[in-house]
Design a protein around this motif. Structure first.
Motif, PDB file in Angstrom:
ATOM      1  N   ILE A  86       0.872  -1.220   0.060  1.00  0.00           N
ATOM      2  CA  ILE A  86       0.137  -0.098   0.117  1.00  0.00           C
ATOM      3  C   ILE A  86       1.022   1.242   0.149  1.00  0.00           C
ATOM      4  CG2 ILE A  86      -1.443   1.339   1.320  1.00  0.00           C
ATOM      5  CD1 ILE A  86      -3.156  -1.397   1.753  1.00  0.00           C
ATOM      6  N   SER A  87       2.078   1.229   0.719  1.00  0.00           N
ATOM      7  CA  SER A  87       2.916   2.381   0.990  1.00  0.00           C
ATOM      8  C   SER A  87       3.611   2.658  -0.569  1.00  0.00           C
ATOM      9  CB  SER A  87       3.940   2.382   1.745  1.00  0.00           C
ATOM     10  OG  SER A  87       3.935   1.527   2.558  1.00  0.00           O
ATOM     11  N   GLU A  88       3.928   1.595  -1.214  1.00  0.00           N
ATOM     12  CA  GLU A  88       4.336   1.672  -2.686  1.00  0.00           C
ATOM     13  C   GLU A  88       3.391   2.252  -3.496  1.00  0.00           C
ATOM     14  OE1 GLU A  88       7.306   1.098  -5.892  1.00  0.00           O
ATOM     15  OE2 GLU A  88       7.437   1.743  -3.770  1.00  0.00           O
ATOM     16  N   MET A  89       2.247   1.686  -3.392  1.00  0.00           N
ATOM     17  CA  MET A  89       0.998   2.067  -4.209  1.00  0.00           C
ATOM     18  C   MET A  89       0.828   3.702  -4.039  1.00  0.00           C
ATOM     19  SD  MET A  89      -2.056  -0.474  -4.241  1.00  0.00           S
ATOM     20  CE  MET A  89      -1.799  -2.069  -3.843  1.00  0.00           C
ATOM     21  N   LYS A  90       0.855   4.145  -2.713  1.00  0.00           N
ATOM     22  CA  LYS A  90       0.779   5.734  -2.465  1.00  0.00           C
ATOM     23  C   LYS A  90       1.783   6.406  -3.329  1.00  0.00           C
ATOM     24  CE  LYS A  90      -1.569   5.330   1.847  1.00  0.00           C
ATOM     25  NZ  LYS A  90      -3.045   5.469   1.326  1.00  0.00           N
ATOM     26  N   ARG A  91       3.267   6.015  -3.257  1.00  0.00           N
ATOM     27  CA  ARG A  91       4.243   6.338  -3.726  1.00  0.00           C
ATOM     28  C   ARG A  91       4.195   6.660  -5.371  1.00  0.00           C
ATOM     29  NH1 ARG A  91       8.716   5.873  -6.548  1.00  0.00           N
ATOM     30  NH2 ARG A  91       8.287   3.561  -7.044  1.00  0.00           N
TER      31      ARG A  91
ATOM     32  N   GLU B 183      -4.300  10.942 -14.856  1.00  0.00           N
ATOM     33  CA  GLU B 183      -5.424  10.800 -13.826  1.00  0.00           C
ATOM     34  C   GLU B 183      -6.097   9.582 -13.742  1.00  0.00           C
ATOM     35  OE1 GLU B 183      -7.991  14.317 -14.526  1.00  0.00           O
ATOM     36  OE2 GLU B 183      -6.468  15.690 -14.451  1.00  0.00           O
ATOM     37  N   LYS B 184      -6.233   8.914 -15.024  1.00  0.00           N
ATOM     38  CA  LYS B 184      -7.087   7.429 -15.019  1.00  0.00           C
ATOM     39  C   LYS B 184      -6.129   6.575 -14.319  1.00  0.00           C
ATOM     40  CE  LYS B 184      -9.570   4.453 -17.175  1.00  0.00           C
ATOM     41  NZ  LYS B 184      -9.298   3.345 -16.031  1.00  0.00           N
ATOM     42  N   ILE B 185      -4.831   6.416 -14.521  1.00  0.00           N
ATOM     43  CA  ILE B 185      -4.001   5.386 -13.632  1.00  0.00           C
ATOM     44  C   ILE B 185      -4.051   5.841 -12.273  1.00  0.00           C
ATOM     45  CG2 ILE B 185      -1.742   4.958 -13.373  1.00  0.00           C
ATOM     46  CD1 ILE B 185      -2.717   3.418 -15.945  1.00  0.00           C
ATOM     47  N   SER B 186      -3.882   7.332 -11.770  1.00  0.00           N
ATOM     48  CA  SER B 186      -4.162   7.730 -10.529  1.00  0.00           C
ATOM     49  C   SER B 186      -5.273   7.430  -9.928  1.00  0.00           C
ATOM     50  CB  SER B 186      -3.947   9.130 -10.685  1.00  0.00           C
ATOM     51  OG  SER B 186      -3.762   9.628  -9.121  1.00  0.00           O
ATOM     52  N   ALA B 187      -6.394   7.182 -10.801  1.00  0.00           N
ATOM     53  CA  ALA B 187      -7.826   6.789  -9.980  1.00  0.00           C
ATOM     54  C   ALA B 187      -7.878   5.332 -10.026  1.00  0.00           C
ATOM     55  CB  ALA B 187      -8.976   7.308 -11.122  1.00  0.00           C
TER      56      ALA B 187
ATOM     57  N   ARG C  26      -8.179   2.977  -6.516  1.00  0.00           N
ATOM     58  CA  ARG C  26      -8.967   2.151  -6.148  1.00  0.00           C
ATOM     59  C   ARG C  26      -8.292   0.623  -5.746  1.00  0.00           C
ATOM     60  NH1 ARG C  26     -13.433   0.108  -4.487  1.00  0.00           N
ATOM     61  NH2 ARG C  26     -14.661  -1.316  -5.617  1.00  0.00           N
ATOM     62  N   LEU C  27      -7.172   0.524  -6.306  1.00  0.00           N
ATOM     63  CA  LEU C  27      -6.272  -0.622  -5.717  1.00  0.00           C
ATOM     64  C   LEU C  27      -6.033  -0.477  -4.213  1.00  0.00           C
ATOM     65  CD1 LEU C  27      -4.017  -1.332  -8.988  1.00  0.00           C
ATOM     66  CD2 LEU C  27      -6.050  -2.477  -8.293  1.00  0.00           C
ATOM     67  N   GLU C  28      -5.393   0.668  -3.953  1.00  0.00           N
ATOM     68  CA  GLU C  28      -5.137   0.983  -2.605  1.00  0.00           C
ATOM     69  C   GLU C  28      -6.365   0.572  -1.616  1.00  0.00           C
ATOM     70  OE1 GLU C  28      -3.728   4.897  -1.537  1.00  0.00           O
ATOM     71  OE2 GLU C  28      -2.694   4.848  -3.576  1.00  0.00           O
ATOM     72  N   ASP C  29      -7.461   0.909  -2.102  1.00  0.00           N
ATOM     73  CA  ASP C  29      -8.779   0.945  -1.287  1.00  0.00           C
ATOM     74  C   ASP C  29      -9.251  -0.618  -1.095  1.00  0.00           C
ATOM     75  OD1 ASP C  29     -11.204   1.748   0.111  1.00  0.00           O
ATOM     76  OD2 ASP C  29     -12.256   1.244  -1.639  1.00  0.00           O
ATOM     77  N   LEU C  30      -9.033  -1.636  -2.323  1.00  0.00           N
ATOM     78  CA  LEU C  30      -9.451  -2.581  -2.473  1.00  0.00           C
ATOM     79  C   LEU C  30      -8.426  -3.693  -1.632  1.00  0.00           C
ATOM     80  CD1 LEU C  30     -10.369  -3.077  -6.121  1.00  0.00           C
ATOM     81  CD2 LEU C  30     -12.050  -3.237  -4.022  1.00  0.00           C
ATOM     82  N   SER C  31      -7.104  -3.284  -1.713  1.00  0.00           N
ATOM     83  CA  SER C  31      -6.037  -3.909  -1.011  1.00  0.00           C
ATOM     84  C   SER C  31      -6.063  -3.883   0.485  1.00  0.00           C
ATOM     85  CB  SER C  31      -4.591  -3.537  -1.317  1.00  0.00           C
ATOM     86  OG  SER C  31      -4.421  -3.855  -2.735  1.00  0.00           O
ATOM     87  N   ALA C  32      -6.513  -2.684   0.967  1.00  0.00           N
ATOM     88  CA  ALA C  32      -6.535  -2.398   2.456  1.00  0.00           C
ATOM     89  C   ALA C  32      -7.870  -3.297   2.991  1.00  0.00           C
ATOM     90  CB  ALA C  32      -6.894  -0.883   2.612  1.00  0.00           C
ATOM     91  N   LYS C  33      -8.856  -3.357   2.205  1.00  0.00           N
ATOM     92  CA  LYS C  33     -10.168  -3.891   2.635  1.00  0.00           C
ATOM     93  C   LYS C  33      -9.901  -5.569   2.539  1.00  0.00           C
ATOM     94  CE  LYS C  33     -13.644  -0.657   1.117  1.00  0.00           C
ATOM     95  NZ  LYS C  33     -14.527  -0.244   0.337  1.00  0.00           N
ATOM     96  N   ILE C  34      -9.114  -6.059   1.479  1.00  0.00           N
ATOM     97  CA  ILE C  34      -8.693  -7.462   1.764  1.00  0.00           C
ATOM     98  C   ILE C  34      -7.760  -7.871   2.741  1.00  0.00           C
ATOM     99  CG2 ILE C  34      -7.269  -9.181   0.491  1.00  0.00           C
ATOM    100  CD1 ILE C  34      -8.130  -7.758  -2.369  1.00  0.00           C
TER     101      ILE C  34
ATOM    102  N   VAL D 236      -7.929  -3.936 -11.842  1.00  0.00           N
ATOM    103  CA  VAL D 236      -8.841  -3.430 -10.674  1.00  0.00           C
ATOM    104  C   VAL D 236     -10.113  -4.299 -10.588  1.00  0.00           C
ATOM    105  CG1 VAL D 236     -10.642  -1.533 -10.315  1.00  0.00           C
ATOM    106  CG2 VAL D 236      -8.336  -1.214 -11.004  1.00  0.00           C
ATOM    107  N   THR D 237     -10.618  -4.936 -11.747  1.00  0.00           N
ATOM    108  CA  THR D 237     -11.616  -6.033 -11.418  1.00  0.00           C
ATOM    109  C   THR D 237     -11.158  -7.197 -10.823  1.00  0.00           C
ATOM    110  OG1 THR D 237     -12.690  -5.143 -13.612  1.00  0.00           O
ATOM    111  CG2 THR D 237     -13.172  -7.475 -12.954  1.00  0.00           C
ATOM    112  N   ALA D 238     -10.041  -7.565 -11.033  1.00  0.00           N
ATOM    113  CA  ALA D 238      -9.535  -8.823 -10.491  1.00  0.00           C
ATOM    114  C   ALA D 238      -9.301  -8.455  -8.733  1.00  0.00           C
ATOM    115  CB  ALA D 238      -8.025  -9.285 -11.221  1.00  0.00           C
ATOM    116  N   PHE D 239      -9.002  -7.571  -8.416  1.00  0.00           N
ATOM    117  CA  PHE D 239      -8.678  -7.147  -6.985  1.00  0.00           C
ATOM    118  C   PHE D 239     -10.296  -7.069  -6.395  1.00  0.00           C
ATOM    119  CE2 PHE D 239      -4.512  -5.252  -5.863  1.00  0.00           C
ATOM    120  CZ  PHE D 239      -3.892  -5.958  -6.822  1.00  0.00           C
TER     121      PHE D 239
END
Length: 176
Positions: A28-33, A41-45, A49-57, A117-120
């Protein structure tokens, strides 16, 4: 001012779970970096989403460590490979040069992000599979008990399904 001493990681008593928590926090810290570094902007969005999904997983598995085997491939392959792709995208984007290889590779990563994103999302959803089955079973049992006890609106449905006739009001007799 004196800097805060480094935080000592708390142990859950389960070495495999502790490793997942450490690796998850690092991912998650690597994703934030990467999100800070990548300007698209699209990749950032997608990274948000990946950060959020990973944290929930990770939160789901932390609250129920028996789900740890369900995310082994996620932790060992999907998450690190996604980070490698994003790192490559970041490095190529930082070159400030357009070229056939750089452009094609960046385009492939961009087009792959939706799939990732769909896979996560599916990985998170699968963690709720057994819980959803349990809840469905509880609902079925509750509905059947309520029908049997005459506590639900449709009391005839259970009898009709079992092939027995339902009694009409005229057939009811009270005896004291």
């Amino acid at each position: 001012t004196v800097p805060d001493p480094p935080k000592k990681e708390e142990s859950t008593g389960n070495p495999e779970l502790d490793k997942m928590i450490r690796d998850g926090n690092l991912a998650i810290s690597e994703m934030k970096r990467l999100n800070t570094s990548i300007k698209d902007e699209k990749i950032s969005a997608d990274i948000d989403r990946l950060e959020d999904l990973s944290a929930k997983i990770f939160a789901q598995v932390k609250s129920d460590p028996s789900k740890l085997p369900q995310i082994r491939k996620f932790m060992d392959y999907y998450l690190p490979t996604t980070l490698k792709l994003l790192n490559a995208y970041d490095r190529m984007g930082a070159q400030g040069v357009s070229g056939e290889n750089i452009d094609a590779t960046m385009q492939r990563v961009e087009s792959m992000m939706g799939t990732i994103v769909t896979a996560f999302e599916k990985q998170l959803d699968m963690l709720f599979g057994s819980e959803a089955m349990d809840i469905s079973a509880y609902i079925t049992v509750l509905e059947n008990m309520m029908k049997r006890e005459g506590l639900s609106e449709d009391t005839g449905e259970l009898h009709a399904e079992s092939g027995t006739a339902t009694a009409s009001q005229d057939d009811i007799k009270l005896e004291l």
